[in-house]
Design an enzyme around this catalytic site. Structure first.
Site: not given
Length: 425
Positions: A114-116
């Protein structure tokens, strides 16, 4: 044999999502991956875009845009950093989330990717503004994250304080303290010993393994490092302590060069006092773009994406490139480096020390039992050495370069898990 396109416009070449797609498609084709899994793994499973208000110090209300992208959770909870920068984009989040899926699979830890990120200029914001923005962003993504869903970590312009704010905000909503919702926290609230140095330590392990594989000596081996943040500075110090000669450090505003070697301990003290490496008296100034193509045995891009492109790849003189950063080499540049027979340790292997130590932190938080630093480092080095061997063996067996081998190995592991689990419908 299918190949990565070598003639694309520069804006397409440096688009991280396009770069990730190029490598994925090439590796999937080499694996003869079936069409359904190809479609499934080519796109993120979830994308959240949020526009949220924050009250600034002067009373104004500013609206920020934040993202959280989850690529795949077949092998376990999603795992990925949060970055604050003016140029954060959805394509960048998608690419970094996918890279995290492959990175976790390469080192065989039970996470997906994931990444944010939030579009902002953190350097122009006060501590109070950053805290309020972080807490509101956390509230926006709170249904998407959790110890068994998605575990954030620090990334560009975020740190252990940011993680403490996220952990506290999440805990307030849950009604009890949940230390395992993030990694990269301060030691006093569930952080892990060895986590801060882990990515740099992993880079050093990859340098050691590359030299061993190529029958080269570490003694006096000349190294140039692009980037002197957490990854670059720790890698530089650990490499120097292991007998490597750090002859160049390249930063955004300019670089340093000393053919006799730069004393990294002195440079770290200088940077701490001056908040910059520029003006360091024991090395000469040199433009960073010149340093990247200077003569050396090992080049370590350890800062941002798209440092090695079609514009400079042909001039790289290093024998080995160890990618401490995510996506520092474009797909087109890969082809050029391969023609020059440069040994590349790809990002999804070379900088996997950080996520591996984050996994250890998550495990320790869930156990409520914390390891000594020597155990963290020993376990980390064992996993990374084994992963290096897995990748180079895969490269030899399939007659591909290390990057494609790492992608093939990762895709194979994720696809195998999906086949075992089956498609829920």
């Amino acid at each position: 044999m299918p190949s990565i396109p070598t003639s694309v416009a520069l804006d397409q070449e440096i688009n991280p999502w396009e770069a990730q797609h190029a490598r994925f498609d090439f590796a999937a084709r080499k694996l003869n991956l079936d069409e359904g899994l190809w479609k499934l793994l080519r796109t993120p499973s979830r994308e959240l875009i949020s526009h949220f208000p924050v009250t600034m110090d002067d009373g104004r209300v500013e609206v920020f845009t934040g993202y959280r992208v989850q690529h795949n959770i077949a092998r376990g909870p999603a795992k990925g950093g949060i970055r604050y920068a003016p140029d954060v984009s959805l394509d960048e989040m998608r690419a970094l989330a996918a890279w995290m899926t492959w990175k976790c699979a390469v080192v065989n830890i039970p996470f997906g990717g994931s990444k944010g990120g939030v579009i902002c200029d953190p350097k122009s914001m006060s501590r109070g503004e950053l805290e309020r923005m972080t807490r509101r962003y956390t509230a926006e993504i709170i249904d998407f994250i959790g110890p068994e869903k998605d575990v954030p970590a620090p990334d560009v312009n975020t740190n252990e304080q940011t993680m403490a704010w996220i952990m506290d905000t999440y805990s307030m909503h849950m009604g009890h303290t949940v230390t395992s919702v993030v990694t990269g926290k301060p030691l006093d609230i569930g952080g892990s010993r060895g986590r801060m140095e882990a990515t740099g330590r992993g880079v050093r392990v990859m340098c050691d393994e590359s030299l061993r594989y190529l029958n080269m000596s570490a003694d006096g081996c000349r190294v140039i490092i692009q980037g002197f943040g957490n990854v670059g500075s720790n890698a530089a110090r650990l490499l120097m302590e292991h007998g490597y000669k750090i002859i160049g450090i390249a930063e955004k505003g300019g670089g340093l060069f000393n053919p006799a070697g730069i004393d990294i301990h002195q440079l770290l003290e200088y940077k701490y006092r001056n908040q910059s490496i520029l003006g360091f008296p024991n090395a000469e100034a040199m433009p960073s773009e010149e340093l990247i193509v200077a003569d050396c045995e090992i080049l370590i891009p350890a800062a941002t994406e798209n440092v090695i492109t079609s514009r400079n790849a042909a001039n790289i003189k290093a024998r080995i490139v160890v990618e401490g950063a995510n996506g520092p080499t474009t797909a087109v540049a890969d082809e050029i480096l391969a023609e020059k027979r440069i040994f590349v340790v790809p990002d999804i292997l070379a900088n996997a020390g950080g996520v591996t130590a984050s996994y250890f932190e998550w495990v320790q938080d869930r156990q409520g039992y914390f390891w000594k630093e020597a155990i963290v480092n020993e376990q980390l080095e064992t996993i990374l050495r084994d992963s290096f061997d897995d990748v180079v063996r895969y490269a030899e067996a399939h007659n591909v370069n290390n990057r494609i081998a790492a992608y093939m190995l990762a895709i194979d592991r994720v696809a195998f898990t999906i086949r075992q689990r089956g498609i829920y419908a």
